[in-house]
Design a protein around this motif. Structure first.
Motif, PDB file in Angstrom:
ATOM      1  N   SER A  40      23.340 -21.005 -95.980  1.00  0.00           N
ATOM      2  CA  SER A  40      24.333 -21.219 -97.044  1.00  0.00           C
ATOM      3  C   SER A  40      25.743 -20.902 -96.564  1.00  0.00           C
ATOM      4  O   SER A  40      26.705 -21.568 -96.964  1.00  0.00           O
ATOM      5  CB  SER A  40      23.981 -20.395 -98.283  1.00  0.00           C
ATOM      6  N   GLU A  43      26.719 -23.769 -93.823  1.00  0.00           N
ATOM      7  CA  GLU A  43      26.967 -25.089 -94.412  1.00  0.00           C
ATOM      8  C   GLU A  43      28.413 -25.238 -94.883  1.00  0.00           C
ATOM      9  O   GLU A  43      28.897 -26.349 -95.055  1.00  0.00           O
ATOM     10  CB  GLU A  43      26.013 -25.343 -95.583  1.00  0.00           C
ATOM     11  N   GLN A  44      29.104 -24.134 -95.071  1.00  0.00           N
ATOM     12  CA  GLN A  44      30.485 -24.164 -95.540  1.00  0.00           C
ATOM     13  C   GLN A  44      31.510 -24.067 -94.410  1.00  0.00           C
ATOM     14  O   GLN A  44      32.713 -24.071 -94.670  1.00  0.00           O
ATOM     15  CB  GLN A  44      30.719 -23.025 -96.531  1.00  0.00           C
ATOM     16  N   THR A  45      31.040 -23.976 -93.177  1.00  0.00           N
ATOM     17  CA  THR A  45      31.950 -23.831 -92.040  1.00  0.00           C
ATOM     18  C   THR A  45      32.265 -25.191 -91.421  1.00  0.00           C
ATOM     19  O   THR A  45      31.616 -26.192 -91.717  1.00  0.00           O
ATOM     20  CB  THR A  45      31.352 -22.910 -90.957  1.00  0.00           C
ATOM     21  N   VAL A 179      34.706 -17.752 -94.478  1.00  0.00           N
ATOM     22  CA  VAL A 179      33.647 -18.224 -95.400  1.00  0.00           C
ATOM     23  C   VAL A 179      32.854 -17.055 -95.953  1.00  0.00           C
ATOM     24  O   VAL A 179      32.601 -16.979 -97.160  1.00  0.00           O
ATOM     25  CB  VAL A 179      32.724 -19.253 -94.692  1.00  0.00           C
ATOM     26  N   ASP A 182      34.823 -15.112 -98.461  1.00  0.00           N
ATOM     27  CA  ASP A 182      34.923 -15.870 -99.704  1.00  0.00           C
ATOM     28  C   ASP A 182      33.661 -15.713-100.576  1.00  0.00           C
ATOM     29  O   ASP A 182      33.742 -15.830-101.790  1.00  0.00           O
ATOM     30  CB  ASP A 182      35.173 -17.353 -99.382  1.00  0.00           C
TER      31      ASP A 182
END
Length: 184
Positions: A40, A43-45, A179, A182
């Protein structure tokens, strides 16, 4: 002769490792970094595969919670920067003939030394969960790497930096740190 940063880092790395183990071992209330959490985050990087391989290759990952992953991402970044200072740049310097290239790699060495000092401060701030400070410090370190890149790209002769791979790693690790913070 070893640089003062190299000497300092010899003493700081055990402290960093000890701090990471302490933080990870005392973070029992948070979800540990199972593969679903790593996925998870990654996947945001910017580079999912780099992120996953970085965490999956590190034996400290499974014991870390989100706070520990911030510390770990910065510690890995410190390792990359330190290896560049101690190993990569000295090897490159041995091969250089062009005075412009010699001057540029010295700019990068200075930038990397500055980034190392800043990342060590970011590590301390992340250990204290002072994430506002971490973001500022990690950004400052990343900007130093951009400065290194600029030494090769802003004026003729424009060239690819010989440490562009290391520059990319530092940038990607910075993104990973952002990320995770965050998500906290």
């Amino acid at each position: 002769m070893a640089s003062p940063i190299s000497c300092i880092s010899i003493f700081l790395l055990p402290l960093i490792a000890t701090s990471l183990f302490f933080q990870v071992s005392n973070a029992t209330f948070e979800v540990k970094a199972d593969q679903a959490l790593i996925d998870s985050i990654c996947e945001q990087t910017q580079d999912v595969d780099f992120c996953k391989s970085t965490f999956n290759a590190n034996p400290l990952t499974p014991a870390a919670d989100r706070d520990g992953l911030v510390v770990l991402s910065i510690a890995i970044n410190i390792d990359v920067v330190q290896a560049t200072i101690n190993d990569t740049i000295p090897e490159i310097v041995k091969t250089l003939i062009d005075p412009v290239d010699k001057q540029r790699i010295q700019v990068c060495l200075t930038d990397y030394n500055d980034a190392l000092v800043t990342l060590i401060a970011a590590f301390t701030a992340s250990s204290e969960k002072n994430y506002k400070e971490v973001i500022g410090l990690v950004t400052e370190a990343a900007n130093k790497i951009v400065d290194c890149d600029g030494a090769y790209r802003k004026s003729p002769p424009i060239r690819e930096p010989p440490i562009s791979g290391e520059n990319d790693k530092v940038t990607k690790l910075t993104d990973i740190t952002y990320v995770i913070i965050d998500l906290i």
